[in-house]
Design an enzyme around this catalytic site. Structure first.
Site, PDB file in Angstrom:
ATOM      1  N   CYS A  21      29.079  38.480  31.254  1.00 34.18           N
ATOM      2  CA  CYS A  21      29.927  39.649  31.077  1.00 34.18           C
ATOM      3  C   CYS A  21      29.564  40.712  32.098  1.00 34.18           C
ATOM      4  O   CYS A  21      28.511  41.347  32.017  1.00 34.18           O
ATOM      5  CB  CYS A  21      29.752  40.194  29.658  1.00 34.18           C
ATOM      6  SG  CYS A  21      31.085  41.255  29.124  1.00 34.18           S
ATOM      7  N   PHE A  35      34.272  40.465  29.700  1.00 34.97           N
ATOM      8  CA  PHE A  35      34.682  41.485  28.729  1.00 34.97           C
ATOM      9  C   PHE A  35      34.104  41.268  27.337  1.00 34.97           C
ATOM     10  O   PHE A  35      34.745  41.577  26.331  1.00 34.97           O
ATOM     11  CB  PHE A  35      36.223  41.559  28.663  1.00 34.97           C
ATOM     12  CG  PHE A  35      36.881  41.488  30.007  1.00 34.97           C
ATOM     13  CD1 PHE A  35      36.505  42.353  31.019  1.00 34.97           C
ATOM     14  CD2 PHE A  35      37.849  40.533  30.277  1.00 34.97           C
ATOM     15  CE1 PHE A  35      37.091  42.270  32.279  1.00 34.97           C
ATOM     16  CE2 PHE A  35      38.435  40.446  31.531  1.00 34.97           C
ATOM     17  CZ  PHE A  35      38.051  41.320  32.534  1.00 34.97           C
ATOM     18  N   CYS A  36      32.876  40.737  27.277  1.00 35.80           N
ATOM     19  CA  CYS A  36      32.228  40.471  25.982  1.00 35.80           C
ATOM     20  C   CYS A  36      33.134  39.638  25.072  1.00 35.80           C
ATOM     21  O   CYS A  36      33.167  39.831  23.856  1.00 35.80           O
ATOM     22  CB  CYS A  36      31.824  41.777  25.301  1.00 35.80           C
ATOM     23  SG  CYS A  36      30.517  42.658  26.182  1.00 35.80           S
ATOM     24  N   ALA A  37      33.858  38.735  25.709  1.00 31.73           N
ATOM     25  CA  ALA A  37      34.708  37.775  24.983  1.00 31.73           C
ATOM     26  C   ALA A  37      34.670  36.474  25.771  1.00 31.73           C
ATOM     27  O   ALA A  37      35.694  35.933  26.178  1.00 31.73           O
ATOM     28  CB  ALA A  37      36.128  38.303  24.856  1.00 31.73           C
TER      29      ALA A  37
END
Length: 458
Positions: A395, A375-377
């Site tokens: 991701c 999730f781009c985290a």
């Protein structure tokens, strides 16, 4: 109180009409079903109200600013009135500026380009990459993931107390996690930042669509968010807040619209006088329709009654969490614990399942769209999964085969346009997949888990 009972409560509104609510998709097992869009955290479906407003304006489309024609003047008024609508939606202070950008990522990169050269930036490792990565030209201090809201404040206070007290400082923090949906103690963090002479920018990409955001009440210096998460079409974002750093910085883009006056010098060079208003960072022809879409969405959410929207969403959050809690193999990811307030964003893993395989089965066999990945985290998800920061995994690109454990998670997210039926279908599908397994065989293709169309059902 059940979802059905809550829907009848006058304090709870019905789902807002959105585009695509009646779209049907094919199932790999045969037949079709109405698509259940449960990936709001990536992009929420556009509100029907927003689409209708844009369609009504489209015949009057014209270039904005400085045009003498009627359509140009009308479009300019619409553009600038949209700025006022967004300022009102965010509770901006009289001296604040509202700058239109392409997205939250663009907004935070704009601010990163405007921070003073000697600025020290403090960012939690829990941030989305949009707020974790833009500060390349600043001195960055990355803060470890806190496990309670109080610990988040304490961690920041300690870090700020140890900094050089004479230089400028900026704190960047999310309002609601794009992974866990948990609300962060923004007001308390703002107070801590200001007590130590620092400023604070709020990444409201996940907060603004789910919860009222008031710059003045929260006492933050800037807010950034995206239209495509706020029920508006793609392509526009907002950076709103203090004007001084933005006025002192070189324009984000150099070109027409950002310049007030350009003249040749006798030595052959060019002298430029830049605007000091929001136009300074809005060079080029702006995305008028995208800007108007954001303003329309802001008005629609306000008119629907944000408190009622929040109350209904909390009923859906409760239903999902209760449903997942009934499946022992499901682990919901959380930083702050089960009692932490959160918006309609929930991530989880399923014992014995590759997350991409599970998400693919939800889509192919139940017509449910969720998201799997990091999730781009990446740092946050790896922390929540208890994996080493150097473990593989990208991701949205799983590296395990179907049925194998992966280092990714599954995220379900929803909001103002989500029908009760979509939530009930999702809970039922999770239980059936865990207890009965997938009905189809899957394979990895181009980094994604997809149904194997060349095989029979399992």
């Amino acid at each position: 109180m059940s979802v059905v009972t809550a829907a009848a409560d006058r304090s709870i509104c019905s789902p807002l009409p959105v585009l695509g609510k009646d779209v049907t998709v094919p199932l790999v097992t045969g037949g079709e079903v109405t698509y259940a869009a449960l990936d709001y955290a990536a992009s929420a479906p556009a509100l029907q109200r927003v689409w209708d407003d844009v369609a009504a304006y489209a015949p009057y489309y014209g270039s904005v600013h400085r045009g003498a024609g009627y359509l140009s003047q009308l479009s300019t008024d619409l553009f600038e009135n949209s700025r006022k609508a967004v300022a009102e939606f965010l509770g901006c202070r009289a001296e604040d500026q509202v700058i239109f950008t392409r997205s939250t990522t663009d907004s935070l990169n704009l601010l990163a380009a405007a921070v003073p050269a000697d600025c020290q930036v403090f960012v939690y490792e829990t941030e989305h990459h949009a707020s974790l990565l833009p500060w390349r030209d600043a001195r960055v201090t990355y803060l470890n993931a806190p496990r309670t809201p109080a610990q988040a404040v304490e961690t920041l206070e300690r870090a700020l107390a140890d900094r050089d007290p004479y230089g400028p400082a900026l704190v960047c923090v999310t309002g609601a996690s794009n992974v866990t949906g948990e609300l962060w103690p923004v007001k308390e963090l703002a107070a801590a930042a200001h007590a130590h002479g620092a400023r604070i920018v709020l990444d409201a990409a996940q907060l603004a669509p789910h919860h009222p955001v008031d710059i003045d009440e929260l006492d933050v210096d800037w807010v950034a968010f995206s239209g495509h998460k706020l029920y508006a079409p793609f392509g526009s974002g907002v950076l709103a807040g203090r004007a001084d750093w933005l006025q002192d910085a070189e324009p984000y883009l150099a070109g027409g619209g950002a310049s007030r006056k350009v003249a040749r010098r006798t030595d052959g060079g060019v002298d430029v006088e830049w605007h000091s208003t929001a136009a300074r960072h809005e060079a080029g022809s702006p995305n008028v329709i995208g800007v108007y879409s954001i303003a329309s969405a802001c008005k629609a959410l306000t008119e629907a009654g944000f408190d009622r929207l929040v109350a209904r969403e909390q009923q859906l959050v409760t239903r999902v969490r209760e449903g997942l809690a009934e499946v022992p193999q499901v682990k919901v990811l959380s930083l702050f614990g089960d009692d932490a307030p959160r918006v309609g964003v929930i991530s989880f893993v399923v014992e014995g399942w590759n997350s991409s395989h599970f998400a693919a089965a939800l889509s192919a066999e139940y017509g449910i769209g969720v998201r799997d990945g990091l999730f781009c985290a990446h740092p946050l998800v790896r922390t929540l999964l208890g994996s080493d920061p150097q473990d593989p995994g990208e991701c949205g690109a799983p590296e395990a085969e179907p049925g194998e454990r992966s280092l990714n998670a599954i995220r379900v997210s929803f909001g103002a346009g989500t029908p009760d039926e979509h939530i009930e279908r999702f809970v039922r599908a999770v239980k059936e997949l865990v207890s009965e397994g997938a009905q189809w065989k899957y394979r990895t293709e181009d980094g994604r888990c997809v149904p194997d169309r060349g095989t029979a059902q399992v």
